[in-house]
Design a protein around this motif. Structure first.
Motif, PDB file in Angstrom:
ATOM      1  N   GLY A 152    -108.956  37.463  31.380  1.00  0.00           N
ATOM      2  CA  GLY A 152    -108.545  36.337  32.211  1.00  0.00           C
ATOM      3  C   GLY A 152    -107.827  36.806  33.464  1.00  0.00           C
ATOM      4  O   GLY A 152    -108.087  36.319  34.570  1.00  0.00           O
ATOM      5  N   LEU A 153    -106.917  37.779  33.297  1.00  0.00           N
ATOM      6  CA  LEU A 153    -106.205  38.337  34.438  1.00  0.00           C
ATOM      7  C   LEU A 153    -107.175  39.011  35.395  1.00  0.00           C
ATOM      8  O   LEU A 153    -107.092  38.832  36.619  1.00  0.00           O
ATOM      9  N   SER A 154    -108.116  39.767  34.856  1.00  0.00           N
ATOM     10  CA  SER A 154    -109.099  40.464  35.692  1.00  0.00           C
ATOM     11  C   SER A 154    -109.966  39.480  36.465  1.00  0.00           C
ATOM     12  O   SER A 154    -110.254  39.677  37.654  1.00  0.00           O
ATOM     13  N   ALA A 155    -110.389  38.407  35.775  1.00  0.00           N
ATOM     14  CA  ALA A 155    -111.228  37.397  36.436  1.00  0.00           C
ATOM     15  C   ALA A 155    -110.475  36.752  37.596  1.00  0.00           C
ATOM     16  O   ALA A 155    -111.034  36.555  38.688  1.00  0.00           O
ATOM     17  N   GLY A 156    -109.200  36.430  37.359  1.00  0.00           N
ATOM     18  CA  GLY A 156    -108.416  35.801  38.411  1.00  0.00           C
ATOM     19  C   GLY A 156    -108.239  36.699  39.619  1.00  0.00           C
ATOM     20  O   GLY A 156    -108.401  36.263  40.770  1.00  0.00           O
ATOM     21  N   ILE A 197    -101.906  33.167  39.142  1.00  0.00           N
ATOM     22  CA  ILE A 197    -102.701  33.943  38.191  1.00  0.00           C
ATOM     23  C   ILE A 197    -101.891  34.305  36.958  1.00  0.00           C
ATOM     24  O   ILE A 197    -102.348  34.154  35.819  1.00  0.00           O
ATOM     25  N   ALA A 198    -100.652  34.786  37.183  1.00  0.00           N
ATOM     26  CA  ALA A 198     -99.806  35.145  36.044  1.00  0.00           C
ATOM     27  C   ALA A 198     -99.516  33.933  35.169  1.00  0.00           C
ATOM     28  O   ALA A 198     -99.567  34.010  33.929  1.00  0.00           O
ATOM     29  N   SER A 199     -99.234  32.794  35.797  1.00  0.00           N
ATOM     30  CA  SER A 199     -98.945  31.573  35.040  1.00  0.00           C
ATOM     31  C   SER A 199    -100.172  31.073  34.299  1.00  0.00           C
ATOM     32  O   SER A 199    -100.081  30.593  33.169  1.00  0.00           O
ATOM     33  N   ALA A 200    -101.343  31.176  34.941  1.00  0.00           N
ATOM     34  CA  ALA A 200    -102.580  30.716  34.300  1.00  0.00           C
ATOM     35  C   ALA A 200    -102.929  31.576  33.092  1.00  0.00           C
ATOM     36  O   ALA A 200    -103.390  31.070  32.070  1.00  0.00           O
ATOM     37  N   MET A 201    -102.704  32.894  33.199  1.00  0.00           N
ATOM     38  CA  MET A 201    -102.956  33.772  32.051  1.00  0.00           C
ATOM     39  C   MET A 201    -102.034  33.407  30.898  1.00  0.00           C
ATOM     40  O   MET A 201    -102.464  33.302  29.744  1.00  0.00           O
ATOM     41  N   LEU A 202    -100.762  33.195  31.204  1.00  0.00           N
ATOM     42  CA  LEU A 202     -99.813  32.822  30.166  1.00  0.00           C
ATOM     43  C   LEU A 202    -100.184  31.473  29.547  1.00  0.00           C
ATOM     44  O   LEU A 202    -100.131  31.301  28.322  1.00  0.00           O
ATOM     45  N   ALA A 203    -100.583  30.527  30.376  1.00  0.00           N
ATOM     46  CA  ALA A 203    -100.984  29.213  29.864  1.00  0.00           C
ATOM     47  C   ALA A 203    -102.177  29.323  28.933  1.00  0.00           C
ATOM     48  O   ALA A 203    -102.253  28.632  27.907  1.00  0.00           O
ATOM     49  N   GLY A 204    -103.117  30.197  29.269  1.00  0.00           N
ATOM     50  CA  GLY A 204    -104.279  30.396  28.403  1.00  0.00           C
ATOM     51  C   GLY A 204    -103.909  30.955  27.052  1.00  0.00           C
ATOM     52  O   GLY A 204    -104.485  30.579  26.019  1.00  0.00           O
ATOM     53  N   VAL A 205    -102.920  31.852  27.029  1.00  0.00           N
ATOM     54  CA  VAL A 205    -102.445  32.417  25.764  1.00  0.00           C
ATOM     55  C   VAL A 205    -101.748  31.346  24.931  1.00  0.00           C
ATOM     56  O   VAL A 205    -101.970  31.219  23.720  1.00  0.00           O
ATOM     57  N   LEU A 206    -100.891  30.552  25.575  1.00  0.00           N
ATOM     58  CA  LEU A 206    -100.101  29.553  24.856  1.00  0.00           C
ATOM     59  C   LEU A 206    -100.934  28.367  24.389  1.00  0.00           C
ATOM     60  O   LEU A 206    -100.605  27.723  23.388  1.00  0.00           O
ATOM     61  N   PHE A 207    -102.006  28.087  25.098  1.00  0.00           N
ATOM     62  CA  PHE A 207    -102.813  26.903  24.810  1.00  0.00           C
ATOM     63  C   PHE A 207    -103.325  26.894  23.367  1.00  0.00           C
ATOM     64  O   PHE A 207    -103.300  25.863  22.694  1.00  0.00           O
ATOM     65  N   GLU A 257    -104.687  26.104  47.271  1.00  0.00           N
ATOM     66  CA  GLU A 257    -105.737  27.077  47.574  1.00  0.00           C
ATOM     67  C   GLU A 257    -106.027  28.018  46.402  1.00  0.00           C
ATOM     68  O   GLU A 257    -107.061  28.695  46.391  1.00  0.00           O
ATOM     69  N   ASP A 258    -105.127  28.060  45.407  1.00  0.00           N
ATOM     70  CA  ASP A 258    -105.324  28.974  44.279  1.00  0.00           C
ATOM     71  C   ASP A 258    -105.784  28.258  43.008  1.00  0.00           C
ATOM     72  O   ASP A 258    -105.853  28.870  41.946  1.00  0.00           O
TER      73      ASP A 258
END
Length: 382
Positions: free
Chosen positions: A364-368, A118-128, A337-338
């Protein structure tokens, strides 16, 4: 003291500063900072980096190298509807949260329980959005952007660390040759400017909380891992206390977050810095002196970068974040699984959606977390 110590520290400074200063400028522009506030922001970050590195490396006799939060700067740059005053208010809150993490063990344990996916996905969304933005300038300034992209692809085959610096220096030269720069204003010594913070719920949720989480997950935790991998026993709580306190003291001058370095730390923790593991801490004082020099001339650097075309700043920032984006995407998808949770977090964050004045990183963090909670609840009652 050996020549290798000075060389390693100097390379770490060049890589850390040169590869991310464009992102700081983008963050300052996003919150409406003027030239004086922007130069203060950079000078305060450099001073905070120098002080933190000097204190920790000398006190604990290990190469504890500090840096500013580059992902955090990218997060700020992607925010909307914020002013420099509300942003500084968020910086204060993020620093206090770091201090609380050091003081209260349960808070640190709670942060550690947030899944890496989740933390990595949030960061990836910001950087994208940053990486994507550089391709927008392929249409508007192809003569500048395309050669820099080719240069990056070629240089990274030999040295990913030096590839971003090569793009920065080549981009400056190419912009000058193409006549895309504006007149450089008068250069002057930096000065710190007090920015009166404003606190509100939107900036606390939209900037402070994501800034704190991103800094912990993508800077401090990897920084600890680099030191441990090099064979050092890291004093976790003192390190977080010092970084949190220094961040708190410099937030009013615009510095958004000071933390452990990860990539640049690896330059100072390896045998190339010094064959004796117990002498590598000497990189710390040299590194600190270098950042004091950068702090003094931070105002001139802001004036210099202001003369460059926006396409150059966007391109350098986007290229500098390709590596972190790839690492974040990889981390978010590591656990099978994640993956649905990670994709959902990434999609919401990358969408740039805003609701109730709060930016997409929080949503994004909340959704995850919400989706992960539902998945775990279903598994228990099934």
């Amino acid at each position: 003291m050996r020549a290798s110590v000075i060389i390693s520290a100097t390379v770490a400074i060049l890589v850390g500063f040169g590869s991310s200063v464009a992102i700081i400028l983008a963050a300052a522009a996003a919150v409406g900072a003027n030239e004086a506030q922007t130069s203060s922001w950079i000078a305060a970050l450099c001073l905070a980096t120098a002080v933190t590195t000097a204190i920790l490396s000398i006190r604990y006799r290990m190469p504890v190298v500090a840096a500013w939060s580059t992902p955090g700067a990218a997060l700020i740059a992607s925010s909307t509807g914020e002013t420099i005053e509300t942003a500084v208010g968020a910086f204060f809150i993020a620093a206090v949260l770091t201090l609380l993490t050091a003081i209260f063990k349960p808070l640190g344990k709670l942060i550690e329980r947030i899944p890496t996916s989740i933390a990595s996905a949030m960061l990836a969304g910001v950087l994208f959005s940053f990486v994507l933005a550089l391709f927008d300038h392929v249409k508007t300034a192809p003569q500048l952007v395309l050669p820099l992209l080719v240069l990056y692809v070629v240089i990274r085959l030999f040295s990913p660390i030096w590839a971003v610096l090569a793009v920065l220096f080549a981009g400056i030269g190419l912009a000058l040759v193409l006549g895309m720069t504006t007149t450089i204003g008068p250069l002057h010594i930096s000065s710190l400017v007090w920015i009166t913070p404003q606190f509100n719920v939107q900036s606390t949720i939209g900037i402070a909380l994501p800034l704190y989480l991103v800094t912990m997950a993508s800077q401090n935790l990897p920084g600890f891992a680099v030191l441990k991998a090099a064979g050092y026993t890291v004093p976790t709580r003192p390190v977080l206390t010092v970084t949190g306190l220094v961040s708190l003291l410099t937030a009013g001058a615009g510095a958004h977050a000071t933390n452990l370095a990860a990539i640049t730390a690896s330059i100072c923790t390896g045998p190339d810095a010094h064959p004796d593991k117990d002498k590598r801490w000497l990189c710390g004082p040299v590194y600190a002196v270098g950042y004091v020099i950068l702090a003094i001339f931070g105002a001139s650097l802001v004036v210099l970068f202001a003369s460059f075309p926006k396409a150059l700043i966007t391109t350098v920032a986007g290229i500098a974040l390709i590596g972190p984006l790839a690492a974040s995407l990889s981390g978010s998808m590591a656990a099978d699984e994640d993956r649905f949770v990670a994709i959902s977090t990434f999609a919401v964050t990358a969408s740039g959606m805003s609701a109730f004045g709060v930016g997409s990183a929080f949503w994004g963090l909340s959704a995850g977390i919400l989706i992960l909670g539902l998945d775990q609840l279903y598994k228990r009652i099934r």
